[in-house]
Write a protein that holds these residues in place. Structure first.
Motif, mmCIF file in Angstrom:
data_model
loop_
_atom_site.group_PDB
_atom_site.id
_atom_site.type_symbol
_atom_site.label_atom_id
_atom_site.label_comp_id
_atom_site.label_asym_id
_atom_site.label_seq_id
_atom_site.Cartn_x
_atom_site.Cartn_y
_atom_site.Cartn_z
ATOM 1 N N LEU A 210 0.837 -1.209 0.000
ATOM 2 C CA LEU A 210 0.000 0.000 0.000
ATOM 3 C C LEU A 210 0.868 1.254 0.000
ATOM 4 C CD1 LEU A 210 -2.799 -0.953 2.584
ATOM 5 C CD2 LEU A 210 -2.926 -1.014 0.092
ATOM 6 N N TYR A 381 -2.085 -2.679 -6.131
ATOM 7 C CA TYR A 381 -3.364 -2.261 -5.566
ATOM 8 C C TYR A 381 -4.389 -3.392 -5.544
ATOM 9 C CZ TYR A 381 -3.981 -1.345 -10.602
ATOM 10 O OH TYR A 381 -3.997 -1.437 -11.977
ATOM 11 N N SER A 570 -3.363 11.099 3.378
ATOM 12 C CA SER A 570 -4.259 10.160 2.706
ATOM 13 C C SER A 570 -3.794 8.715 2.895
ATOM 14 C CB SER A 570 -4.349 10.489 1.219
ATOM 15 O OG SER A 570 -3.056 10.423 0.612
ATOM 16 N N LEU A 574 -5.729 5.604 4.628
ATOM 17 C CA LEU A 574 -5.901 4.310 3.949
ATOM 18 C C LEU A 574 -5.489 3.156 4.866
ATOM 19 C CD1 LEU A 574 -6.530 2.716 1.360
ATOM 20 C CD2 LEU A 574 -4.136 3.031 0.700
ATOM 21 N N ILE A 600 -11.793 -0.283 -2.133
ATOM 22 C CA ILE A 600 -11.250 0.993 -1.649
ATOM 23 C C ILE A 600 -9.771 1.168 -2.024
ATOM 24 C CG2 ILE A 600 -12.892 1.104 0.255
ATOM 25 C CD1 ILE A 600 -10.592 0.350 2.127
ATOM 26 N N VAL A 601 -8.982 0.077 -2.059
ATOM 27 C CA VAL A 601 -7.563 0.236 -2.369
ATOM 28 C C VAL A 601 -7.361 0.676 -3.825
ATOM 29 C CG1 VAL A 601 -5.336 -0.922 -2.505
ATOM 30 C CG2 VAL A 601 -6.849 -1.381 -0.577
ATOM 31 N N TYR A 604 -8.389 4.240 -4.233
ATOM 32 C CA TYR A 604 -7.377 5.166 -3.727
ATOM 33 C C TYR A 604 -6.388 5.509 -4.843
ATOM 34 C CZ TYR A 604 -3.224 6.711 -1.163
ATOM 35 O OH TYR A 604 -2.130 7.410 -0.724
#
Length: 645
Positions: A210, A381, A570, A574, A600-601, A604
């Motif tokens: 991430l 991701y 941000s 996350l 959501i990943v 992002y």
């Protein structure tokens, strides 16, 4: 052995074993245990062949995530991550997997030949290993941490002590009473090894993926274009390194015969000895082929070694062999000297099938490498939420315990932070694994030694005791010499005053940590002696190491002036969202958690760089992956999972 249905059962067992081993957290022990019910409808021979194929395949399969993602599939594959993942980062995942496959087969054949032809000769050897020998082997494994790991020796030993401290939580195997539970009923059973290992390796790796999402090179997990490799070259690489293969196979079979040791110690010691006898010690931990060869040959040689005391004495040489014992008894087969007389047809067919399993493993393993290496091209991701999802499902299904999910997330977050301060997860994992073995050996040895007149004499006399604690002393001396050389080689002019160093944030942190450890030692005085003896010894050693780090910080000659890394708000949000959703799995349901993370990943990434991924791709991949998990775990395997309804 060459009957078609026996070969078919063996191939099925190998493929299932490789898949089980490749899933982070699903250990060979769990794989064999899960498949025992499926052998009820099979005959004794077919049932044992299936379990044997799963055993061999899962030990090898654990090297796949260890090499590709720095996530050991089982405790025995921790040492494989040291150089295997470095080779992947250098664009050589195929080469690393080929070396692992070939060395696994060589080590496996060595262990199986010992099992087939020399099992009776080694039965007496297995019986000679008592509590003191087990204690010294565990201590040797812990001290090896300082010798094989890069970076600060004291930090590696501190990590080992922290791992041992985690192993103290729960019911003491000596007194049968709970300790260090802090009033939480969930801690009475202790921390499960699978949950701890996933928290140390898999979850932090997902968080590191991430972290790369802010960079431009996060499309795949391999930063360089993978180089092509041929099987012929890989065979040559293994044959040109007979020292690593011999050390790995010999140590693996040796440790396998020691009741209760297992492949995690075998691979670690083999890696250490390969590094000790290497002329290029500095290459280890940087993609050295000898490291992968020694570790994987030891893992698989341990399989045959662990079956020697099991089949001849009924004493399992590893946790997986203990599950294997249950499979034997279910089919009415009692291990011992009469096994090869009363059930000769079953026993010898099984033994020869285990040799055939290694040959088939070579064919199946090499055939799968082409497809396994493609996993490294999955975008970060998508790979990060996939790793987290598998981490949670494996942690929960191990005991159907929600607390194991909390263990994974909490330990994972702490490990992610510790890695920012140059701590490695390997020493903590090995300390946790070996801590229980060391404490049991110490306490049982003290009791037996006291009954014989002198506990000191009992621990420090006897051929194997002398050899083992001699190795411990040698390893510690080597680590100290290496530390002194590194310190002398990095001396620079002191640019800051001593008072500025003492009052620096790093020094104050070490000082505060030392005070906390000292307080823990004092509070332990209220506990019974048998419960606090080993914990106090470990915490005293931890206090000494913390003070050494404090002094090093105050007296260090080289003061780094690196600019602080940019912290993105941000990204912190996350990480917090991912962790919170993982902790809420039992409330929102497992498949809801998977779908939310898979959405959501990538979203992002979409908000930061729309060219990287499209909304359509995010929706298709997220819903497809969730549906596949539902088919596999709920429809086919019928695994109980946290559910919203």
């Amino acid at each position: 052995m060459f009957e078609i249905h026996h070969i078919l059962v063996l191939v099925i067992g190998l493929v299932l074993g490789i898949v089980i081993g490749a899933l982070p957290g699903l250990t060979p022990t769990m794989g064999v245990a899960l498949m025992i019910p499926f052998t009820f409808s099979l005959g004794p021979t077919e049932g044992l062949i299936l379990l044997g194929g799963i055993y061999c395949g899962s030990v090898f399969g654990g090297s796949i995530p260890a090499i590709l993602f720095n996530v050991p599939g089982a405790p025995a594959n921790v040492a494989t991550t040291f150089d295997g993942y470095e080779m992947t980062k250098q664009g050589k995942p195929r080469k690393a997997l080929e070396l692992a496959t070939i060395s696994s087969v060589v080590g496996g054949l060595f262990g199986m030949i010992l099992l087939l032809y020399f099992a009776p000769l080694f039965t007496e050897f297995s019986l000679r290993f008592g509590p003191t020998e087990s204690f010294w082997i565990a201590i040797f494994g812990i001290t090896v941490i300082a010798a094989i790991s890069d970076g600060s020796v004291t930090k590696n030993l501190i990590g080992g002590c922290l791992g041992i401290a985690l192993s103290f939580i729960g019911i003491s195997t000596i007194t049968g009473t709970a300790r260090f539970t802090f009033g939480f009923e969930s801690l009475i059973g202790g921390l499960h090894m699978v949950a701890v290992l996933i928290g140390l390796f898999a979850f932090p790796q997902a968080l590191r993926l991430l972290e790369t999402l802010r960079k431009k090179d996060h499309v795949t997990n391999v930063p360089y274009k993978p180089s092509k490799s041929t099987i012929k070259e890989s065979f040559g690489d293994v044959l040109k390194r007979p020292k690593a293969v011999t050390l790995g196979s010999g140590i693996g079979a040796f440790i396998g015969m020691v009741p209760g040791a297992g492949g995690n110690i075998a691979s670690l010691l083999a890696y250490n000895e390969a590094k000790r006898f290497s002329k290029n010690k500095e290459r280890f931990g940087k993609g050295e082929k000898n490291g992968v060869i020694a570790s994987e040959s030891a893992n698989n040689a341990m399989v045959g070694g662990s079956l020697i005391p099991l089949l001849t004495l009924g004493i399992p040489g590893s946790p997986t062999a203990a599950i294997f014992l249950g499979g034997l008894l279910i089919h009415g087969i009692w291990p011992g000297k009469n096994l090869f007389v009363d059930h000769a047809d079953v026993a010898y067919t099984f033994l020869y099938s285990m040799i055939a399993a290694q040959i088939l493993l070579l064919v199946v393993g090499l055939a799968m490498i082409k497809y396994m290496t493609r996993l490294t091209h999955i975008p970060a991701y998508f790979m990060a939420p996939v790793i987290i999802s598998f981490s949670i499902i494996v942690a929960y299904t191990t005991q159907n315990n929600v607390f194991d999910i909390y263990t994974v997330v909490i330990i994972g977050l702490f490990m992610y932070l510790l890695q920012k301060f140059d701590f490695s997860p390997a020493p903590i994992a090995l300390g946790f694994i070996l801590g229980t073995i060391a404490e049991q050996g110490l306490m049982h040895g003290l009791q037996l030694g006291g009954a014989r007149g002198s506990a000191f004499t009992y621990f420090f006399t006897g051929g194997w005791n002398i050899i083992l604690y001699g190795l411990v002393v040698i390893t510690i001396l080597i680590a100290i010499i290496k530390s002194v050389k590194n310190r002398n080689g990095s001396k620079k002019t002191n640019r800051f005053s001593t008072w500025e160093k003492v009052t620096s944030l790093r020094s104050l942190c070490w000082l505060g940590f030392s005070g906390f450890v000292a307080l823990c030692i004092y509070l332990m005085m209220e506990m019974p002696l048998q419960q606090r003896l080993f914990p106090q010894v470990i915490f005293m050693f931890l206090l000494i190491l913390a003070i050494i780090e404090f002094i090093k910080t105050c007296l260090m000659h080289k003061v780094t002036t690196k600019s602080r890394p940019t912290v993105y708000f941000s990204f912190i949000v996350l990480i917090g969202l991912v962790s919170m959703i993982s902790l809420l799995t039992t409330f929102i349901g497992f498949y809801s958690q998977v779908l939310i993370l898979m959405l959501i990943v990538p979203l992002y990434v979409y908000t930061t760089n729309k060219k990287e991924v499209s909304i359509k791709k995010i929706l298709v991949v997220s819903f497809s992956f969730t549906f596949v998990l539902y088919l596999v775990f709920t429809v086919l395997l019928r695994v109980p999972l946290p559910s919203l309804f």
